[in-house]
Design a protein around this motif. Structure first.
Motif, PDB file in Angstrom:
ATOM      1  N   PRO A   1      -2.501  -3.131   1.407  1.00 22.31           N
ATOM      2  CA  PRO A   1      -1.489  -3.532   1.569  1.00 22.31           C
ATOM      3  C   PRO A   1       0.684  -3.092   2.756  1.00 22.31           C
ATOM      4  O   PRO A   1       1.163  -3.982   3.773  1.00 22.31           O
ATOM      5  N   LEU A   2      -0.401  -2.041   3.086  1.00 20.54           N
ATOM      6  CA  LEU A   2       0.702  -1.473   3.597  1.00 20.54           C
ATOM      7  C   LEU A   2       0.833  -0.878   5.343  1.00 20.54           C
ATOM      8  O   LEU A   2       1.181  -0.936   5.975  1.00 20.54           O
ATOM      9  N   ARG A   3      -0.499  -1.614   6.243  1.00 19.08           N
ATOM     10  CA  ARG A   3      -0.879  -2.603   6.881  1.00 19.08           C
ATOM     11  C   ARG A   3      -0.644  -0.279   7.516  1.00 19.08           C
ATOM     12  O   ARG A   3      -1.814   0.377   7.384  1.00 19.08           O
ATOM     13  N   ASP A   4       0.451  -0.602   9.062  1.00 24.29           N
ATOM     14  CA  ASP A   4       0.121   0.496   9.907  1.00 24.29           C
ATOM     15  C   ASP A   4       1.246   1.692   8.996  1.00 24.29           C
ATOM     16  O   ASP A   4       1.569   2.498   9.305  1.00 24.29           O
ATOM     17  N   ALA A   5       1.664   1.374   7.800  1.00 23.67           N
ATOM     18  CA  ALA A   5       2.797   2.001   7.568  1.00 23.67           C
ATOM     19  C   ALA A   5       2.411   3.605   6.805  1.00 23.67           C
ATOM     20  O   ALA A   5       0.907   2.685   5.725  1.00 23.67           O
ATOM     21  N   ARG A   6       2.009   4.670   7.529  1.00 19.89           N
ATOM     22  CA  ARG A   6       0.913   5.926   6.890  1.00 19.89           C
ATOM     23  C   ARG A   6       1.935   6.593   5.378  1.00 19.89           C
ATOM     24  O   ARG A   6       1.117   6.760   4.549  1.00 19.89           O
ATOM     25  N   SER A   7       3.531   6.015   5.197  1.00 18.37           N
ATOM     26  CA  SER A   7       3.663   6.266   3.997  1.00 18.37           C
ATOM     27  C   SER A   7       2.749   7.889   3.239  1.00 18.37           C
ATOM     28  O   SER A   7       2.562   7.133   2.230  1.00 18.37           O
TER      29      SER A   7
ATOM     30  N   TRP B   1       1.455 -16.002  -5.035  1.00 17.95           N
ATOM     31  CA  TRP B   1       1.316 -16.363  -5.887  1.00 17.95           C
ATOM     32  C   TRP B   1       0.555 -14.885  -6.688  1.00 17.95           C
ATOM     33  O   TRP B   1       0.494 -14.860  -8.165  1.00 17.95           O
ATOM     34  N   ASP B   2      -0.348 -14.881  -6.087  1.00 13.97           N
ATOM     35  CA  ASP B   2      -1.886 -14.199  -6.595  1.00 13.97           C
ATOM     36  C   ASP B   2      -1.882 -12.770  -6.169  1.00 13.97           C
ATOM     37  O   ASP B   2      -3.275 -13.018  -4.843  1.00 13.97           O
ATOM     38  N   SER B   3      -0.965 -12.071  -5.084  1.00 14.26           N
ATOM     39  CA  SER B   3      -1.304 -11.392  -4.671  1.00 14.26           C
ATOM     40  C   SER B   3      -2.453  -9.996  -5.231  1.00 14.26           C
ATOM     41  O   SER B   3      -2.775  -9.278  -4.456  1.00 14.26           O
ATOM     42  N   LEU B   4      -1.766  -9.682  -6.973  1.00 11.38           N
ATOM     43  CA  LEU B   4      -3.542  -9.763  -7.410  1.00 11.38           C
ATOM     44  C   LEU B   4      -4.851 -11.247  -8.078  1.00 11.38           C
ATOM     45  O   LEU B   4      -3.741 -11.746  -8.841  1.00 11.38           O
TER      46      LEU B   4
ATOM     47  N   SER C   1      -3.554 -10.322   4.631  1.00 11.54           N
ATOM     48  CA  SER C   1      -2.590  -8.941   4.817  1.00 11.54           C
ATOM     49  C   SER C   1      -1.272  -9.152   5.445  1.00 11.54           C
ATOM     50  O   SER C   1      -0.783  -7.803   5.095  1.00 11.54           O
ATOM     51  N   MET C   2      -0.757 -10.029   4.443  1.00 15.36           N
ATOM     52  CA  MET C   2       0.730 -10.307   3.594  1.00 15.36           C
ATOM     53  C   MET C   2       0.288 -10.168   2.561  1.00 15.36           C
ATOM     54  O   MET C   2       0.528 -11.381   1.831  1.00 15.36           O
ATOM     55  N   THR C   3      -0.013  -8.882   2.015  1.00 10.40           N
ATOM     56  CA  THR C   3       0.071  -8.962   0.223  1.00 10.40           C
ATOM     57  C   THR C   3       1.091  -7.578   0.136  1.00 10.40           C
ATOM     58  O   THR C   3       0.609  -6.980  -0.010  1.00 10.40           O
TER      59      THR C   3
END
Length: 860
Positions: A367-373, A738-741, A751-753
């Motif tokens: 869910p972080l997409r391209d963020a290495r974090s 509402w249903d991210s999980l 892709s937007m979660t």
């Protein structure tokens, strides 16, 4: 009369130090007996050796005008107040407040941006940030010393080896070409006779770091990292010594290898330059700085508090994943970074990866997409151990996977704008209390200098629509006025000449959906509805004055787009974004007509501008925008309301907009719409069917049309989609979807979660106003409406809010069919108690208790 007023508040500052207002407004609260009323006040203002007292006959106590000549740059004043009652009594003097102006004139600045002079690849991830330093001598008795500082990028200052200030991620994110914030620091205690050193750390931040999704962009505001710092030392003999960033400073690389908001920070402790910001250090190998340009007219003082660490959280568990990784669970989805203590060999490496969730027992970063974090630390090998925390990054996470030596422990440090907490809610349902706490945590995590959409993935931008729907909730929970005043000025600064308000502020490039900027309903309406919401909660007419032209320009644009039929039915729109019926790959494809949404917002914004004009005494605006609002509402009904009362879009959001924005022509039409909305909710099994637009309105639309039971049914539903579904799944923040999980425990494939978005938490405003029953009936809570509407099996609820006049509160308890309501009002306010089925009762300051029999069944 022994009781003094509170310490005066200056504008909306928690700490009125280095402020940018030359004529700051003054407020205070009073804790007096219930019968007492203010009839006048005295302001004592000490400026240098002069003491002046201003006597005013007035009952006002909020945001009162500065009664003297404007403050000069750097000027310090001490303010006290005492008040006089209608009975002639006079209070003691309040405790004093010291206020100090910053640099108010561009001519005050001699500092120029300085940074490393070595060549860099502007497209590289591995540009090593500079350290900059300057040695100087101090000679004589110091009266005071101030540093005024900002940067291209982010900065932290040191003097003689000691950290200056406790702010983080400064100077924050503004529309840098037009407004670059600076902060003021009192460094008197850090200086000493003889040689001294001032130095600065630099980091990429928002200025030149990677911003935006799908790979993002670098160097959006410039490729350089540069410190702007001006140290002014005032001596007892009248001299002033200025040490400003200029060509005499030196630069070198430091131990930060690379740093960025999305990707994290890499730090090599072997490259530390011990003593670099202290006297006696030999700067061998340091090079002269590059001196850059900056228009000092763009430097502005803050109107809200900086980002700070506000809490430390220890892990609740250390997990071993199926693949053998070590993962710390902090028990709370938060925003900040880790501080580690580690002992190991020189060259050993600690790697920290963060994420909001686990899947299949492993850290789940998709869910972080391209963020290495990811942060990393290479040990220097000190036998006593080492401590480290990144300086110039932040992460959204609950879980941290750590690789490195065994002798390591960590804590999470929570960072956000250090806003004063002003609102609280509790009730008899633990799930509702957790929902409200999740709203608070999502607000904390997303108010990181600007109001962001999410704090974890490759985005973190100031979405205007998210803030627009959440502003009433935010203004209850925290004192956001100073922070959002600054951001709204950036909204106006980014507004296009034709009135278009960007989707997010500050503006950065993106893929074609968002670039070039196009007008969009609900998002652009932040220019009108948010200033009005803040005015309702604070009574600050100055905020309306500052934003009126921006608000008017937005409505004028939509008026041109709508044309003579007053229907905004062309162009790109997001509609009811993230309606749960929309497919994961197309969140705008909800069940409500996008142009219905757009026209409803057109009417609401027109009405808001008319109200703003009325407050500001702009009669031409009252007439023009009031008539426009009426015309748009009439056109809305003609186009979207069918003869039988149903709407073209037979959806929860459509009815919520029509009711919530008061667009329907009669009480009967409202009742019909409310009844149909209740039918739709029941038909959906009390599951939510609204997105960003409908969610803040749907419970109000029900409760205001006599469908309170259905509103509670909707609020308390636990199946997906609902507000309580995430709570039952262990959520500690508000989710984007509402249903991210998903119910099967898997993360939504969209892709937007995000698991930390505050927008859908806007229902908390309804908890405060309807469940607990606390609503401002006049701007700034000068009059308060207490109107609790118990239901849903709740047996008690409470809301408290620190208003501009002091603490306002209500609590109610239902026992055996008897409702007991306790209200609290501060001096200077009045209220009305509105209990369903009972005559309204006026209330004065003080605590009041009321008991009434109600028709609700007793709850065991």
């Amino acid at each position: 009369m022994a009781f003094p007023p509170s310490r005066p508040v200056v504008e909306h500052h928690r700490e009125p130090f280095g402020i940018g207002e030359a004529r700051p407004r003054i407020s205070w609260t009073i804790s007096a007996p219930p019968w007492w009323r203010q009839a006048g006040y005295e302001l004592e203002i000490v400026r240098g050796s002069e003491i002046r007292t201003h006597v005013v006959r007035s009952a006002e106590q909020i945001l009162l005008p500065w009664p003297e000549e404007p403050l000069a740059s750097r000027e310090r004043a001490t303010i006290r107040v005492r008040v006089e009652g209608a009975d002639g009594s006079r209070s003691e003097w309040s405790p004093p407040t010291e206020v100090e102006a910053g640099l108010l004139d561009p001519a005050d600045w001699s500092a120029r941006p300085v940074g490393g002079a070595w060549p860099e690849d502007p497209d590289s991830d591995d540009r090593r940030p500079a350290l900059v330093r300057r040695a100087f001598d101090v000679s004589g008795e110091i009266v005071s010393a101030r540093v005024y500082a900002s940067a291209h990028g982010l900065y932290e200052l040191e003097i003689n080896g000691a950290r200056v200030g406790d702010d983080a991620l400064s100077p924050g994110w503004t529309v840098y070409p037009k407004r670059l914030r600076y902060y003021t620091y009192d460094v008197t205690a850090l200086l000493r006779g003889g040689e001294n050193v001032i130095g600065g750390w630099l980091g990429d931040g928002w200025y030149r770091g990677r911003l935006g999704w799908r790979g993002g962009f670098r160097n959006l505001f410039g490729p350089d990292l540069s410190l702007i710092a001006q140290l002014e030392i005032h001596y007892a003999d009248g001299r002033t010594q200025t040490v400003a960033t200029d060509a005499d400073w030196l630069a070198a690389t430091g131990p930060i290898v690379r740093t960025g908001n999305y990707d994290g920070e890499d730090y090599d402790a072997r490259d530390e330059r011990a003593g670099w910001s202290s006297a006696g250090y030999d700067p061998v190998g340091w090079t002269p700085v590059a001196v850059r340009q900056r228009d000092p007219a763009t430097l502005v003082a803050p109107t809200g508090p900086p980002v700070r660490c506000t809490e430390e959280i220890t892990p609740v568990a250390v997990l071993a994943t199926p693949s053998g990784k070590r993962v710390l669970d902090f028990g709370q989805n938060l925003v900040g970074r880790l501080r580690i203590r580690v002992r190991g060999e020189r060259g050993a490496k600690v790697v920290i990866r963060t994420a909001e969730v686990l899947q299949d027992g492993e850290l789940y970063q998709r869910p972080l997409r391209d963020a290495r974090s990811t942060d990393s630390y290479v040990l220097a090998g000190r036998p006593e151990g080492e401590e480290w925390e990144p300086r110039f990054t932040f992460h959204g996470f609950r879980y941290a996977e750590i690789e490195g030596p065994d002798d390591l422990d960590a804590i999470a440090r929570v960072y956000h704008s250090d806003l004063e907490r002003t609102g609280w809610f509790s009730c008899s349902d633990p799930l509702l209390e957790r929902l409200h706490e999740n709203v608070v945590w999502s607000m904390r995590g997303n108010f990181v200098d600007i109001p962001t959409d999410c704090p974890q993935r490759d985005e973190r931008v100031g979405w205007t629509g998210d803030l627009q729907v959440f502003a009433p909730t935010a203004a209850f929970l925290h004192d956001v006025t100073g922070m959002l005043s600054s951001w709204l000025r950036d909204v106006a600064a980014e507004q296009l000449p034709d009135g278009t308000v960007p989707w997010y502020v500050p503006v950065i490039p993106a893929h074609e959906m968002w670039t070039p900027i196009r007008p969009g309903a609900a998002w652009g309406d932040v220019a009108t509805l948010t200033p009005w919401a803040l005015y309702e909660r604070t009574g600050d007419t100055g905020l309306l004055e500052a934003q009126y032209e921006s608000a008017r320009a937005w409505v004028d644009l939509v008026d041109r787009l709508a044309g003579d039929d007053h229907l905004w039915n062309t162009g790109f729109q997001l509609g009811d974004w993230l309606d749960p019926s929309a497919p994961p790959d197309d969140p705008a494809a909800g069940m409500t007509d996008k142009y219905l949404v757009a026209t409803a917002y057109f009417a609401a914004s027109s009405r808001a501008v008319a109200r703003m004009a009325a407050v500001l005494g702009r009669e031409e605006g009252v007439d023009r925008y009031g008539k426009l609002a009426d015309a748009v509402a009439e056109a809305f009904c003609a186009a979207y309301v069918l003869p039988g009362g149903r709407m073209v879009s037979d959806s929860q959001t459509a009815y919520s907009l029509a009711i919530g924005f008061d667009l329907l022509p009669s009480a009967q039409a409202r009742a019909t719409a409310g009844a149909r909305l209740a039918e739709l909710v029941a038909a959906a099994g009390n599951r939510i069917a609204t997105g960003f637009v409908g969610t803040p309105l749907v419970t109000d639309a029900l409760s205001s049309t006599g469908e309170l039971t259905t509103a509670y049914d909707l609020l308390l539903e636990r199946e997906c989609p609902s507000w309580l579904y995430p709570v039952t799944q262990g959520a500690t923040t508000i989710w984007e979807r509402w249903d991210s999980l998903l119910p099967d425990g898997r993360v939504n494939p969209g892709s937007m979660t995000s698991f930390n978005h505050y927008a859908l938490g806007a229902v908390a405003d309804w908890l405060h106003r309807v469940v607990a029953g606390l609503t401002p009936a006049a701007p700034g809570y000068r009059e308060v409406r207490f109107a609790p509407r118990p239901g849903g099996g709740l047996t008690r609820a409470e809301a408290r809010h620190r208003s501009p006049y002091g603490m306002v509160g209500i609590s109610w308890e239902l026992v055996d069919g008897e409702l007991t309501v306790v209200t609290e009002l501060p001096t200077g306010t009045t209220g009305v108690l509105d209990l369903d089925g009972e005559p309204s009762q006026p209330l004065g300051p003080g605590t009041h208790r009321h008991r009434v029999a109600v028709g609700l069944p007793a709850v065991p």
